[in-house]
Write a protein that holds these residues in place. Structure first.
Motif, PDB file in Angstrom:
ATOM      1  N   GLN A   5       0.831  -1.211   0.000  1.00 27.65           N
ATOM      2  CA  GLN A   5       0.000   0.000   0.000  1.00 27.65           C
ATOM      3  C   GLN A   5       0.865   1.260   0.000  1.00 27.65           C
ATOM      4  OE1 GLN A   5      -3.243   0.109  -0.344  1.00 27.65           O
ATOM      5  NE2 GLN A   5      -3.400   2.329  -0.182  1.00 27.65           N
ATOM      6  N   LEU A   6       1.942   1.243   0.774  1.00 21.45           N
ATOM      7  CA  LEU A   6       2.846   2.395   0.804  1.00 21.45           C
ATOM      8  C   LEU A   6       3.498   2.624  -0.556  1.00 21.45           C
ATOM      9  CD1 LEU A   6       4.705   2.113   4.234  1.00 21.45           C
ATOM     10  CD2 LEU A   6       3.030   3.828   3.553  1.00 21.45           C
ATOM     11  N   LYS A   7       3.863   1.560  -1.249  1.00 22.05           N
ATOM     12  CA  LYS A   7       4.488   1.701  -2.567  1.00 22.05           C
ATOM     13  C   LYS A   7       3.531   2.327  -3.571  1.00 22.05           C
ATOM     14  CE  LYS A   7       7.861  -2.029  -2.205  1.00 22.05           C
ATOM     15  NZ  LYS A   7       8.272  -3.380  -2.667  1.00 22.05           N
ATOM     16  N   ARG A   8       2.228   2.055  -3.415  1.00 20.67           N
ATOM     17  CA  ARG A   8       1.257   2.670  -4.313  1.00 20.67           C
ATOM     18  C   ARG A   8       1.040   4.143  -3.986  1.00 20.67           C
ATOM     19  NH1 ARG A   8      -1.305  -2.509  -3.931  1.00 20.67           N
ATOM     20  NH2 ARG A   8      -2.495  -1.829  -2.113  1.00 20.67           N
ATOM     21  N   GLU A   9       1.138   4.500  -2.695  1.00 21.98           N
ATOM     22  CA  GLU A   9       0.847   5.870  -2.280  1.00 21.98           C
ATOM     23  C   GLU A   9       2.061   6.788  -2.322  1.00 21.98           C
ATOM     24  OE1 GLU A   9      -0.710   5.405   1.601  1.00 21.98           O
ATOM     25  OE2 GLU A   9      -2.679   4.684   0.933  1.00 21.98           O
ATOM     26  N   THR A  10       3.265   6.241  -2.137  1.00 19.69           N
ATOM     27  CA  THR A  10       4.467   7.063  -2.002  1.00 19.69           C
ATOM     28  C   THR A  10       5.126   7.265  -3.356  1.00 19.69           C
ATOM     29  OG1 THR A  10       4.774   6.060   0.169  1.00 19.69           O
ATOM     30  CG2 THR A  10       6.601   7.349  -0.705  1.00 19.69           C
ATOM     31  N   ARG A  11       5.619   8.495  -3.571  1.00 20.19           N
ATOM     32  CA  ARG A  11       6.218   8.832  -4.863  1.00 20.19           C
ATOM     33  C   ARG A  11       7.736   8.754  -4.852  1.00 20.19           C
ATOM     34  NH1 ARG A  11       2.531  14.089  -6.569  1.00 20.19           N
ATOM     35  NH2 ARG A  11       0.530  13.003  -6.547  1.00 20.19           N
ATOM     36  N   SER A  12       8.353   9.142  -3.746  1.00 20.25           N
ATOM     37  CA  SER A  12       9.816   9.168  -3.714  1.00 20.25           C
ATOM     38  C   SER A  12      10.345   8.000  -2.888  1.00 20.25           C
ATOM     39  CB  SER A  12      10.320  10.492  -3.128  1.00 20.25           C
ATOM     40  OG  SER A  12       9.912  10.624  -1.783  1.00 20.25           O
ATOM     41  N   SER A  62      12.982   8.056  -0.901  1.00 25.65           N
ATOM     42  CA  SER A  62      13.366   8.478   0.453  1.00 25.65           C
ATOM     43  C   SER A  62      12.161   8.515   1.380  1.00 25.65           C
ATOM     44  CB  SER A  62      14.028   9.853   0.398  1.00 25.65           C
ATOM     45  OG  SER A  62      13.136  10.816  -0.133  1.00 25.65           O
ATOM     46  N   GLU A  63      11.031   8.948   0.863  1.00 23.52           N
ATOM     47  CA  GLU A  63       9.809   8.958   1.675  1.00 23.52           C
ATOM     48  C   GLU A  63       9.358   7.546   1.999  1.00 23.52           C
ATOM     49  OE1 GLU A  63       5.241  10.746   1.484  1.00 23.52           O
ATOM     50  OE2 GLU A  63       6.640  11.077  -0.172  1.00 23.52           O
ATOM     51  N   LEU A  64       9.529   6.638   1.024  1.00 28.81           N
ATOM     52  CA  LEU A  64       9.161   5.244   1.263  1.00 28.81           C
ATOM     53  C   LEU A  64      10.026   4.619   2.356  1.00 28.81           C
ATOM     54  CD1 LEU A  64       7.532   2.728   0.426  1.00 28.81           C
ATOM     55  CD2 LEU A  64       9.298   2.283  -1.284  1.00 28.81           C
ATOM     56  N   GLU A  65      11.314   4.896   2.321  1.00 26.46           N
ATOM     57  CA  GLU A  65      12.216   4.361   3.339  1.00 26.46           C
ATOM     58  C   GLU A  65      11.869   4.896   4.723  1.00 26.46           C
ATOM     59  OE1 GLU A  65      14.526   2.019   3.214  1.00 26.46           O
ATOM     60  OE2 GLU A  65      13.942   1.659   1.142  1.00 26.46           O
ATOM     61  N   GLU A  66      11.460   6.166   4.781  1.00 23.77           N
ATOM     62  CA  GLU A  66      11.089   6.756   6.068  1.00 23.77           C
ATOM     63  C   GLU A  66       9.819   6.119   6.619  1.00 23.77           C
ATOM     64  OE1 GLU A  66      11.492   9.077   9.348  1.00 23.77           O
ATOM     65  OE2 GLU A  66      12.913   8.900   7.687  1.00 23.77           O
ATOM     66  N   LYS A  67       8.858   5.855   5.762  1.00 24.71           N
ATOM     67  CA  LYS A  67       7.601   5.254   6.217  1.00 24.71           C
ATOM     68  C   LYS A  67       7.763   3.773   6.548  1.00 24.71           C
ATOM     69  CE  LYS A  67       4.382   8.409   3.954  1.00 24.71           C
ATOM     70  NZ  LYS A  67       3.274   8.559   2.999  1.00 24.71           N
ATOM     71  N   LYS A  68       8.725   3.108   5.890  1.00 21.18           N
ATOM     72  CA  LYS A  68       8.950   1.692   6.185  1.00 21.18           C
ATOM     73  C   LYS A  68       9.422   1.478   7.616  1.00 21.18           C
ATOM     74  CE  LYS A  68      11.212  -0.928   3.303  1.00 21.18           C
ATOM     75  NZ  LYS A  68      12.190  -1.382   2.287  1.00 21.18           N
ATOM     76  N   LYS A  69      10.073   2.495   8.200  1.00 15.53           N
ATOM     77  CA  LYS A  69      10.550   2.369   9.577  1.00 15.53           C
ATOM     78  C   LYS A  69       9.403   2.284  10.571  1.00 15.53           C
ATOM     79  CE  LYS A  69      14.778   4.971   8.600  1.00 15.53           C
ATOM     80  NZ  LYS A  69      15.540   6.210   8.881  1.00 15.53           N
ATOM     81  N   ARG A  70       8.227   2.791  10.200  1.00 13.53           N
ATOM     82  CA  ARG A  70       7.072   2.766  11.098  1.00 13.53           C
ATOM     83  C   ARG A  70       6.276   1.469  11.013  1.00 13.53           C
ATOM     84  NH1 ARG A  70       4.773   8.709   9.331  1.00 13.53           N
ATOM     85  NH2 ARG A  70       6.687   9.878   9.734  1.00 13.53           N
ATOM     86  N   LEU A  71       6.585   0.632  10.039  1.00 11.35           N
ATOM     87  CA  LEU A  71       5.865  -0.630   9.901  1.00 11.35           C
ATOM     88  C   LEU A  71       6.276  -1.620  10.995  1.00 11.35           C
ATOM     89  CD1 LEU A  71       6.015  -1.146   6.027  1.00 11.35           C
ATOM     90  CD2 LEU A  71       4.104  -0.308   7.392  1.00 11.35           C
ATOM     91  N   PRO A  72       5.384  -2.547  11.355  1.00 16.43           N
ATOM     92  CA  PRO A  72       5.730  -3.528  12.392  1.00 16.43           C
ATOM     93  C   PRO A  72       6.841  -4.469  11.929  1.00 16.43           C
ATOM     94  CG  PRO A  72       3.649  -4.097  11.357  1.00 16.43           C
ATOM     95  CD  PRO A  72       4.023  -2.745  10.834  1.00 16.43           C
ATOM     96  N   SER A  73       7.684  -4.861  12.865  1.00 16.16           N
ATOM     97  CA  SER A  73       8.789  -5.760  12.560  1.00 16.16           C
ATOM     98  C   SER A  73       8.380  -7.201  12.864  1.00 16.16           C
ATOM     99  CB  SER A  73      10.016  -5.383  13.397  1.00 16.16           C
ATOM    100  OG  SER A  73      11.007  -6.362  13.289  1.00 16.16           O
TER     101      SER A  73
END
Length: 199
Positions: A114-121, A123-134
């Motif tokens: 879902q993030l890959k569909r919504e995120t354009r850059s 760097s922004e994707l990498e920042e949002k991936k840190k908030r995902l559950p591990s």
């Protein structure tokens, strides 16, 4: 005669520049409300972790107690009961860790898509991936919570030699453990509910 007209023009220009302030105040208030919503969302994630930990500990407590009591009904010597409890602890912790890893990884995979569909850059994707559950962190936490719950009845089986007394101690420890885990979850939930409503 021209000076009063110039001063009137200057005053009117000041009035024109002062009028947009309420609009900026509304924007600031809206941004502040969004920040508060994000903080509340973080608290809900913490509550989910606590719920998973309490359920894992309860599962370890009840599974190990049931296994010890079941084996003890057939063979009453403490060594057999302890070995069955340890085997249940190891098997249950591994099972909980694998199950939690698969569950959280599927959630992680869905949210990442879902993030890959919504995120354009990137760097922004990498920042949002840190908030995902591990998934790995969830697996370790689940195995640890199960082990904490399973250790409680094992103490009763280790230190008490008489069979009847051992069964009583195991049941008593399991009951106290359930009360303690339930109190922990209820207390945390109530304090978060009171804090979120501002009471």
């Amino acid at each position: 005669m021209e000076a009063p007209q110039e001063s009137n023009q200057i005053q009117s220009s000041f009035k024109e520049t002062e009028t947009p302030q309420p609009f900026t105040d509304l924007e600031n208030q809206r941004n502040h409300e969004l920040e508060e919503v994000e903080v509340i969302f973080d608290y809900s994630k913490r509550a989910q972790w606590l719920r998973a930990a309490v359920l894992g500990a309860n599962d370890g407590l009840l599974s190990t107690t049931s296994l010890i009591m079941g084996v003890g009904a057939v063979r009453q010597d403490p060594k057999t009961m302890i070995l069955s409890g340890v085997a249940g602890l190891i098997g249950g912790a591994c099972s909980m860790a694998i199950g939690e890893f698969v569950s959280v990884y599927s959630q992680y995979d869905t949210e990442l898509a879902q993030l890959k569909r919504e995120t354009r850059s990137a760097s922004e994707l990498e920042e949002k991936k840190k908030r995902l559950p591990s998934p790995l962190q969830a697996a370790i936490a689940s195995a640890f919570a199960f082990s904490v719950g399973a250790v409680i009845p094992l103490f009763g089986a280790v230190f008490v030699k008489d069979y009847a007394a051992r069964v009583g101690v195991v049941i008593g420890l399991a009951t106290l453990g359930l009360i303690g885990f339930g109190w922990l979850g209820i207390t945390y939930g109530l304090t978060k509910a009171i804090g979120s409503t501002g009471l």
